[in-house]
Design a protein around this motif. Structure first.
Motif, short mmCIF file in Angstrom:
data_model
loop_
_atom_site.label_atom_id
_atom_site.label_comp_id
_atom_site.label_asym_id
_atom_site.label_seq_id
_atom_site.Cartn_x
_atom_site.Cartn_y
_atom_site.Cartn_z
N ILE A 1 54.04 62.62 64.59
CA ILE A 1 54.72 62.36 63.14
C ILE A 1 56.27 62.79 63.59
O ILE A 1 56.74 64.17 63.89
CB ILE A 1 54.12 63.30 62.14
CG1 ILE A 1 52.65 63.22 61.89
CG2 ILE A 1 54.97 63.16 60.93
CD1 ILE A 1 51.99 64.16 61.19
N VAL A 2 56.92 61.77 63.28
CA VAL A 2 58.49 62.03 63.44
C VAL A 2 59.10 62.23 62.09
O VAL A 2 58.96 61.24 61.17
CB VAL A 2 59.15 61.02 64.26
CG1 VAL A 2 60.74 60.77 64.17
CG2 VAL A 2 58.62 60.43 65.39
N ILE B 1 52.40 56.63 66.29
CA ILE B 1 53.45 57.26 65.67
C ILE B 1 53.45 56.89 64.23
O ILE B 1 53.26 55.86 63.89
CB ILE B 1 54.82 56.56 66.18
CG1 ILE B 1 54.70 56.73 67.91
CG2 ILE B 1 56.18 57.34 65.70
CD1 ILE B 1 55.88 56.06 68.71
N ARG B 2 53.86 58.05 63.64
CA ARG B 2 54.03 57.90 61.87
C ARG B 2 55.43 58.42 61.71
O ARG B 2 55.88 59.55 62.35
CB ARG B 2 53.23 58.72 61.12
CG ARG B 2 51.80 58.22 61.28
CD ARG B 2 50.70 59.35 60.55
NE ARG B 2 51.07 59.54 59.46
CZ ARG B 2 50.71 60.53 58.56
NH1 ARG B 2 49.75 61.66 59.19
NH2 ARG B 2 50.90 60.73 57.48
N TYR B 3 56.30 57.54 60.89
CA TYR B 3 57.76 57.76 60.70
C TYR B 3 57.92 58.19 59.22
O TYR B 3 57.73 57.58 58.39
CB TYR B 3 58.50 56.90 61.07
CG TYR B 3 60.19 57.07 60.97
CD1 TYR B 3 60.73 57.93 61.55
CD2 TYR B 3 60.72 56.30 60.04
CE1 TYR B 3 62.08 58.25 61.39
CE2 TYR B 3 62.15 56.28 59.72
CZ TYR B 3 62.79 57.28 60.30
OH TYR B 3 64.19 57.37 60.10
N VAL B 4 58.54 59.37 59.04
CA VAL B 4 58.68 59.72 57.71
C VAL B 4 60.31 60.31 57.66
O VAL B 4 60.82 60.87 58.64
CB VAL B 4 57.97 60.68 57.07
CG1 VAL B 4 56.60 60.36 56.93
CG2 VAL B 4 57.99 62.19 57.89
N ARG B 5 61.19 59.80 56.49
CA ARG B 5 62.21 60.16 56.56
C ARG B 5 62.75 60.72 55.10
O ARG B 5 62.24 60.29 54.09
CB ARG B 5 63.23 58.93 56.61
CG ARG B 5 64.89 59.05 56.50
CD ARG B 5 65.43 57.86 56.64
NE ARG B 5 66.87 57.65 56.30
CZ ARG B 5 67.94 58.37 56.92
NH1 ARG B 5 67.64 58.62 58.04
NH2 ARG B 5 68.94 58.29 56.14
N SER B 6 63.81 61.73 55.00
CA SER B 6 64.29 62.17 53.84
C SER B 6 65.48 61.68 53.68
O SER B 6 66.45 61.34 54.77
CB SER B 6 64.58 63.74 54.08
OG SER B 6 63.41 64.46 54.22
N GLU B 7 65.94 60.96 52.37
CA GLU B 7 67.20 60.44 52.10
C GLU B 7 68.33 61.29 52.07
O GLU B 7 69.44 61.03 52.08
CB GLU B 7 66.96 59.59 50.75
CG GLU B 7 66.13 58.58 50.92
CD GLU B 7 66.45 57.57 52.26
OE1 GLU B 7 67.50 57.30 52.50
OE2 GLU B 7 65.48 57.04 52.71
N THR B 8 68.22 62.51 51.64
CA THR B 8 69.04 63.69 51.78
C THR B 8 68.70 65.01 52.69
O THR B 8 67.32 65.08 52.90
CB THR B 8 69.13 64.46 50.27
OG1 THR B 8 67.79 64.85 49.83
CG2 THR B 8 69.66 63.23 49.45
N ASN B 9 69.48 65.67 53.20
CA ASN B 9 69.35 66.80 54.12
C ASN B 9 68.59 67.67 53.33
O ASN B 9 68.93 68.37 52.46
CB ASN B 9 70.83 67.29 54.43
CG ASN B 9 70.39 68.37 55.69
OD1 ASN B 9 69.51 69.02 55.81
ND2 ASN B 9 71.58 68.39 56.64
#
Length: 286
Positions: free
Chosen positions: A15-16, A39-47
């Motif tokens: 998990i990235v 691979i699983r990719y997750v992203r935050s749009e803000t810090n």
């Protein structure tokens, strides 16, 4: 990512967790994902801060075991298989980790580090005593841990200075910790590293995502000490065991802190107050 995907134990998901990065992280992960479906990719749009970003994969994980991996450290191909073998063989072990070798920005070895967190004792007071006596860089945070222990017996990583110390103390209270005797973890050391480099307390707080000001007159490690003491007192241990654990932990912690304070004063007297750890190990290599 290459060192993780090269593991000889292949049954895992990677998990990235992307904390609103502004570099090529998303593109790089996409390139890896095209050739490896684990691979699983997750992203935050803000810090959201490093602490929240550390903890998000714990919420998403689907495996029996879990391992954190920082973005610039490396692991040997046998890291997972060695640790999983220990956990599979002994249900009483809650965390298994490999020994640490420090490396520089070019992957060259700097030196070996003794983590000192091999805690094979069934008694909680002995585990907490040895943890307090030997803890330092908290590299075992990057070991393989039982996911249910991680979620149910710890507060994970909190947005406060040295919360990794508190986390490892909670793990040690929950069960035995095993050190695999091979050097399998390669921790990268740069001038921006926390603890080993030159990152200030303010920079660390901002990185972790802590908006709360530090309490005046309260040293970070004093707060950590109190937090761990309170955690022991709130545990389900029988009262006699709880009292013995608090006493053993307190004695070992205060003895070690006295030794650290004495060491720092000696360094100041030798005129080495401003020299960083990285400078020191670089000179020792030369």
């Amino acid at each position: 990512m290459e060192s993780i995907l090269a593991q000889d134990h292949g049954d895992f998901e990677l998990i990235v967790s992307d904390n609103a990065s502004t570099d090529r992280t998303g593109q790089i992960v996409a390139e890896f994902t095209r050739r490896d479906q684990r691979i699983r990719y997750v992203r935050s749009e803000t810090n959201v801060g490093a602490a929240a970003n550390y903890n998000r994969p714990v919420e998403l994980a689907r495996g029996e075991y879990f391992k954190w991996a920082a973005d610039d450290d490396l692991i040997a191909p046998t890291y997972l298989s060695s640790c999983v073998a220990v956990l599979d063989a002994d249900p009483g072990v809650v965390l298994a980790y490999g020994r640490t070798r420090l490396i520089d920005e070019a992957d060259d070895p700097i030196g070996d580090h003794r983590d000192g967190m091999h805690l094979p004792f069934p008694e909680p007071w002995r585990r907490m005593r040895d943890f307090a006596a030997h803890r330092w860089l908290c590299n075992p945070c990057f070991g393989v841990i039982r996911t249910d222990v991680l979620r149910g017996a710890t507060t994970l990583i909190t947005p406060s200075d040295s919360s990794d110390v508190t986390f490892l103390a909670q793990v040690a209270l929950a069960g035995r910790v095993h050190e695999v005797p091979e050097y399998l973890f390669f921790r990268r050391v740069t001038r921006d590293s926390r603890g080993l480099g030159e990152q200030s307390d303010g920079q660390a707080a901002q990185w972790f995502g802590s908006a709360a000001p530090r309490r005046a007159g309260v040293a970070p490690m004093a707060r950590v000490f109190v937090d761990i003491e309170q955690w022991i007192l709130r545990s389900d241990l029988p009262v006699p065991d709880k009292a013995r654990t608090v006493a053993a932990f307190t004695y070992a912690w205060l003895k070690r802190q006295a030794g650290i304070t004495l060491w720092r004063w000696r360094r100041r007297l030798r005129g080495s107050r401003t020299r960083s750890f990285v400078d020191g190990i670089a000179q020792s290599k030369n």
